[in-house]
Design an enzyme around this catalytic site. Structure first.
Site, PDB file in Angstrom:
ATOM      1  N   LYS A 110       0.020  -6.328   5.648  1.00 10.80           N
ATOM      2  CA  LYS A 110      -0.353  -7.640   5.095  1.00 10.80           C
ATOM      3  C   LYS A 110      -0.726  -8.607   6.220  1.00 10.80           C
ATOM      4  O   LYS A 110      -1.696  -9.353   6.102  1.00 10.80           O
ATOM      5  CB  LYS A 110       0.807  -8.225   4.269  1.00 10.80           C
ATOM      6  CG  LYS A 110       1.063  -7.486   2.958  1.00 10.80           C
ATOM      7  CD  LYS A 110       0.583  -8.305   1.780  1.00 10.80           C
ATOM      8  CE  LYS A 110       0.581  -7.542   0.463  1.00 10.80           C
ATOM      9  NZ  LYS A 110       1.892  -7.136  -0.010  1.00 10.80           N
ATOM     10  N   LYS A 189     -10.548   4.127  -1.438  1.00  7.92           N
ATOM     11  CA  LYS A 189      -9.519   3.934  -2.465  1.00  7.92           C
ATOM     12  C   LYS A 189      -9.876   2.702  -3.305  1.00  7.92           C
ATOM     13  O   LYS A 189     -10.251   1.663  -2.758  1.00  7.92           O
ATOM     14  CB  LYS A 189      -8.169   3.701  -1.773  1.00  7.92           C
ATOM     15  CG  LYS A 189      -7.053   3.304  -2.732  1.00  7.92           C
ATOM     16  CD  LYS A 189      -5.828   2.811  -1.962  1.00  7.92           C
ATOM     17  CE  LYS A 189      -4.757   2.327  -2.823  1.00  7.92           C
ATOM     18  NZ  LYS A 189      -4.206   1.326  -3.318  1.00  7.92           N
ATOM     19  N   LYS A 192      -8.090  -3.870  -5.371  1.00  9.62           N
ATOM     20  CA  LYS A 192      -8.570  -5.244  -5.495  1.00  9.62           C
ATOM     21  C   LYS A 192      -8.992  -5.794  -4.146  1.00  9.62           C
ATOM     22  O   LYS A 192      -9.978  -6.513  -4.029  1.00  9.62           O
ATOM     23  CB  LYS A 192      -7.466  -6.138  -6.081  1.00  9.62           C
ATOM     24  CG  LYS A 192      -7.484  -6.152  -7.592  1.00  9.62           C
ATOM     25  CD  LYS A 192      -6.190  -6.696  -8.149  1.00  9.62           C
ATOM     26  CE  LYS A 192      -5.089  -5.701  -7.987  1.00  9.62           C
ATOM     27  NZ  LYS A 192      -4.053  -5.652  -8.980  1.00  9.62           N
TER      28      LYS A 192
END
Ligand code: ADP
Ligand code: TRP
Length: 320
Positions: A110, A189, A192
């Site tokens: 992240k 993959k 979003k």
């Protein structure tokens, strides 16, 4: 046997979420007592707009109910409706070392993606452990990306039981073997964050447009094509029967079958596959009170379980 899973309300769900997680959750409700929640506390770690968060929670509830979640079999609730989970998290924080959390991949990922390294993001796995342990879960179906979080949960449960006496059940994770990673329209993959998704729900025009933009190579219409290398075929496999897939492969190899034809076939299959769910979703969307009632009822059931565990936890650590 208690089965528990959670999903973050982070935007329009896509067919990767459906085949990778939602379908499995719906199938598992036949195998035991299932708890499923919308992880809105977790969603706060990436600072969503408040109104968007509210809408995402409601839409995700609609999506799950439309996809076959049966509230007579599954306790379906919103994470923040059972705030005991944050109390448990606080208690677990005190047996969690900073070094242990620093090794978590998801935190590093992240941060690499540019998210602010706030303490919520850092302690995300502890909140997830609290989710799982609060409800004394036996089985936790998750995607591959969540495997480490499950290991962290097991470690914390074992440590707590050692330090304070048997309190938590030690959960097992199950990662579906059946569905590998669903590819996105660009072949990476589907996610979003890569903006390459095919949403489960949308207008016919919008979905058709997305399917038509699936990336293929530039082999001319007449030439034979390799079905094993094609993204359209990979997606078709999710929604078509084995015979239909074989037929498409045969046409690829024979030539005179363009990617446009294959995409058209893919669109038709997708559109029919999700038709019953689309209808259910439209009916539910017309009755928002029902959806909120479902979540409230679920929260009541979940709270009863949460209180049972918390009573033991508070006593164990000396808060009572
Ligand atoms: P996204 O990558 O779009 O943000 P999430 O991380 O919110 O999706 O994933 C929610 C659930 O859906 C997880 O259980 C995850 O494993 C599953 N999932 C997401 N993308 C895929 C995919 N492309 N193939 C299979 N499963 C997926
Ligand atoms: N972290 C999970 C995800 O992003 C969502 C989640 C939160 C979860 N708490 C959980 C999943 C507890 C399983 C069990 O997909």
């Amino acid at each position: 046997m208690r089965i528990l899973s959670g999903i973050q309300p982070s935007g329009t769900p896509h067919i990767g979420n459906y085949f990778g997680m939602m379908r499995q959750a719906v199938e598992l409700q036949e195998r035991g007592e299932t708890f499923l929640f919308i992880a809105d506390y977790h969603a706060l770690t990436t600072s969503p707009d408040p109104q968007v968060l509210r809408e995402n929670v409601f839409n995700l509830a609609l999506d799950f109910l439309a996809c076959g979640l049966d509230v007579s079999k599954t306790v379906f609730f919103r994470q923040s409706d059972v705030p005991q989970v944050t109390e448990l998290m606080w208690i677990l924080n005190n047996i969690t070392t900073v070094g242990f959390l620093e090794r978590a991949h998801s935190y590093k990922d992240k941060i690499a993606k540019g998210f602010v390294p706030n303490a919520g993001l850092f302690t995300y796995p502890v909140l997830m452990a609290a989710d799982i342990l609060l409800y004394q879960s036996d089985l936790v179906p998750v995607g591959k990306d969540q495997k480490q979080h499950l290991e962290i949960t097991r470690d914390l449960a074992i440590r707590f039981n050692n330090d304070f006496g048997e309190t938590f059940r030690i959960p097992d994770g199950i990662i579906p073997e059946k569905v590998a990673v669903v590819p996105g329209i660009d072949g990476q993959k589907m996610s979003k964050s890569y903006h390459n998704t095919i949403p489960i729900f949308g207008t016919e025009k919008a979905i058709r447009k997305i399917v038509m933009s699936v990336v293929t190579d530039s082999t001319p219409m007449e030439a034979p094509k390799d079905p094993e290398k094609c993204n359209v075929v990979a997606l078709y496999k999710l929604v078509a029967s084995e015979e239909e897939v074989e037929e498409m492969k045969r046409r690829y190899r024979a030539g005179n079958y363009g990617y446009g034809h294959a995409k058209q076939a893919l669109f038709e299959k997708l559109w029919t596959y999700f038709a019953p769910m689309r209808e259910r979703r439209a009916a539910l969307a017309a009755d928002p009170d029902y959806v909120w009632d479902v979540l409230r009822d679920g929260a009541k059931r979940a709270s009863e379980e949460a209180e049972k565990t918390m009573d033991r936890v508070r006593r164990a650590v000396g808060l009572r």
